[in-house]
Design an enzyme around this catalytic site. Sequence first.
Site, PDB file in Angstrom:
ATOM      1  N   CYS B 102      -5.560  18.441  -0.194  1.00 29.93           N
ATOM      2  CA  CYS B 102      -6.492  19.596  -0.245  1.00 29.93           C
ATOM      3  C   CYS B 102      -5.766  20.796  -0.096  1.00 29.93           C
ATOM      4  O   CYS B 102      -4.544  20.806   0.428  1.00 29.93           O
ATOM      5  CB  CYS B 102      -7.898  19.368   0.632  1.00 29.93           C
ATOM      6  SG  CYS B 102      -7.222  19.634   2.209  1.00 29.93           S
ATOM      7  N   CYS B 105      -4.372  21.291   3.275  1.00 31.34           N
ATOM      8  CA  CYS B 105      -2.968  20.390   3.472  1.00 31.34           C
ATOM      9  C   CYS B 105      -1.804  21.346   3.066  1.00 31.34           C
ATOM     10  O   CYS B 105      -0.845  21.403   3.713  1.00 31.34           O
ATOM     11  CB  CYS B 105      -3.000  19.196   2.724  1.00 31.34           C
ATOM     12  SG  CYS B 105      -4.373  18.058   3.313  1.00 31.34           S
ATOM     13  N   ASP B 508      -8.511  -9.554  -5.716  1.00 34.91           N
ATOM     14  CA  ASP B 508      -7.761  -9.946  -4.683  1.00 34.91           C
ATOM     15  C   ASP B 508      -8.277  -9.851  -3.466  1.00 34.91           C
ATOM     16  O   ASP B 508      -9.059  -9.134  -3.196  1.00 34.91           O
ATOM     17  CB  ASP B 508      -6.191  -9.608  -4.908  1.00 34.91           C
ATOM     18  CG  ASP B 508      -5.228 -10.174  -3.993  1.00 34.91           C
ATOM     19  OD1 ASP B 508      -5.525 -11.384  -3.990  1.00 34.91           O
ATOM     20  OD2 ASP B 508      -4.311  -9.412  -3.544  1.00 34.91           O
ATOM     21  N   ASP B 709       0.645  -8.989  -6.929  1.00 35.36           N
ATOM     22  CA  ASP B 709      -0.401  -8.949  -8.347  1.00 35.36           C
ATOM     23  C   ASP B 709       0.078  -8.626  -9.503  1.00 35.36           C
ATOM     24  O   ASP B 709      -0.671  -8.520 -10.442  1.00 35.36           O
ATOM     25  CB  ASP B 709      -1.545  -8.082  -7.884  1.00 35.36           C
ATOM     26  CG  ASP B 709      -2.216  -8.590  -6.482  1.00 35.36           C
ATOM     27  OD1 ASP B 709      -2.351  -9.873  -6.268  1.00 35.36           O
ATOM     28  OD2 ASP B 709      -2.686  -7.966  -5.792  1.00 35.36           O
TER      29      ASP B 709
END
Lengths: 49, 824
Positions: B102, B105, B508, B709
């Site tokens: 944002c 930040c 998963d 994965d």
Amino acid sequence: MNILFLLIPLGLMVLAAMVAAFLWAVRRGQFEDMEQAAVRILLDEDRAP
Amino acid sequence: MPPTETPVCFHCGSALPAGATVMATLEGEPREFCCAGCETAARFILAQGLGGYYAFRAPSAPAPGRARDWSAFDRAEARRRYTHLRADGRSEVSLRVDGMHCAACAWLIERGLERLPGAQAAHVDVTGARVELAYDADRLPLSRVLATLEQLGFQPRPLAFGNADTGEDAQRRAALRRLGIAGIGMMQVMTYAGSLYAGAWHGMSPALEALFRWVSLLVATPVVTYAAAPFFLGAWRSLRAGTLGMDVPVALSIAAAYAASLWATVTGTGTVYFDSVVMFTFFLTLGRFVEQSVRQRAGERQEAVARLLPEAALRLLPDGGGERVLPEELAVGDLIRVRPGERAPADGEVVEGGSEFDESLLTGESAPRVKGAGATVAAGTLNLRNALDLRVTRSGQDTTLAAAARLLARARAERPGVAATADAVATWFVGGVLLIAAAVGVYWSLVDTPRAFPAVLAVLVVTCPCALSLATPAALAAAADRLAHAGVWVVRGRAVETLARTDAAVFDKTGTLTRGTPRLVRVELLAADAPPADAPDAERQRQHWLAIAAGMERRSEHPMARAFAEAAARDDVAHVRNVAGAGIAATVGGRSYRLGRAEFAAPGAFWRPRVSDDESLVVLGDATGPLAAFVLTDAVRADAAATLRALARRGLRVEIASGDRTEVVAAVAQRLGVDSAAGDLSPAEKLATVRRLQRQGRVVTVIGDGVNDAPVLAGADVSVAVGGGTDLAKVSADLVLLGDRLEPLADAVDVARRTMRIVRENLAWAVLYNAVAVPLAASGHLAPWLAALGMSASSLLVVCNALRLRARPAAAFASGCTTAPAVA
């Protein structure tokens, strides 16, 4: 209607200025972040460290 | 339903873990933190006078990571690689900073960096996760900059100077310039065209008409030659490749209309079509710009695999000393030391020492592998136990990790997309349009030559393939934008099409349905003289043992230790000894303790703790026997159950496929109400699960997190990576869930379905419009200006229809609650 022969070239000059301003803004990266600028003014250094 | 008030960490905004929080009084206000790291970050921020951050930031901040050793970045080699010396003597560095989300930040980072002595100006780009800093390299070491960012709670990483990023930036700016020129030009030419039309109705002096035409020509010329240049290039490229792309009729109609208007203006006869030309150019440019910027933003999120490599490597010198160097500097034959908790910086052979390595990243195998002398260690794998020395066998781009990344990239490139279908349709559509235009041209030049050109132009202009070339990308881009706001990045635009049709979801478990890191659930007292669990004294004792255990675990790099990171810890820990595969022994406050497996911490104690299948146990003991047991679990995400229910309600078949132990998977599946769950699966078996569902004619979405994965994600029709996962997984996924929530997934399915409905509506409109307009244009009943007007109106209609997707229900934002709108 003859005034148009003056006004339209004048308008073209304004247009040229507009394009120049736009190109300048793009080069300066003013369109890179559209979200920060809006909130920036709220963040203020009111307290020194 | 009022949003439930759960206590959250003052700094990072995550829910406070039960029983293990850090309290601190900051600026007179009592604040609660989830861990000591967050407390430190908050203290640092307030001490810098940057407390305004907390007032204006978006709800959550990144949880700070572990302090790292950045000293390697002060070496001359690093300076050469990452910084750029400007003409005025200042250095420039470009950093990728994760964790920004944002404007607050950005403000925090800018202020934080500009306060450093020697810093000149910091520029922060939140969307690109980029920070540019100009500074005086002699006064301010780069390591201090990196450490400061880390202290502020962000994860920095310098970017090698002059890499491909700047190319992308330049591209984006060029696109923006084109769009601006086309937009400004369109506004002007439309006013002139309005005057010309008005003049055509009410009469206009020929001189004035000529003026308007010449001025229109002047303004339209840069639009055609500059803004529309990509269409000409695209058309040329597709013609050379022997295909008929969307760009061909676009370029043809722009060129033809412009040339005819130019001719008409110069000779003072016929009709001008400047308005049609610029309008056409602007709308097409706009559509492309929106699509491109959304795609680019998403692409920026998939940074290179290099991020899995450590920031620095410890190279051993012949004299017995060591020096911190960059992983890229390592050469074959170098001797390096990898300490516990670090990732190997290069492929190597173990020379001395032995340890366990977590190779899950490369092999998908979650159990640690024991490595003794002579064993090979791959770059990017995590050392879990002891320090050991490696001789580098491959480094840089030659490592197994880099090769795996290249493989993934290729697999992704080869994956057939729906894009091919769209291109094929476009080719037929374009071919048809060109044939019709040619037929019309031939017919009219035989029957009534002066009407031939306007008719051909009308056909080319009126048959705007807008629904295909403009509205579909615009709808996909709008959907991507809408999803980005909801917390889902669409990495590949076409994923939306498949997501809309998906009717099976394979999850998963670890890191996806669960958080992926162990959390402390409860502390059980085991000492012979321990008070009953509900006695008033018990809580105090729990805290006491927890502080001791946390103090010992601070010295350990074992994954389990992370569960203790949030607890307050004793720091009078000494004589620490790691015992591989068993636990850790140390003295705390002068007394010796053991922490780890039950057999190790309290040997001979005939006692079995009661834990359920998805929980594990760490026992603290001393010479007298067991003292306390810490029950850890990989907690299920708070919104997992709601998300799975929401997906089931949308008609998806939900399955869990995990590499974890079957009992654990079953326990989690039961808790989440999923019937079909399988554990102990290798990546190949997970892929088989996906294939089985696909053979049943289902369109399968796979939701995963880790790199293990990757093959499964690649085999899915749509792949989704959860934000907490590593960057490599993001690279191979179609969608990335930002943040720590699964909930946006159900929303994403809704948006995707709405998107495809809108695309179908647009296509239906396009068919209807073309079916009416083409015969009219071909028979010469449609003036080109009317054709352009029709085309523009049609374009506007489909684009506006597509942009409806950007609207989002306000309720989804107002209520922060995780439950699906069942009560609404």
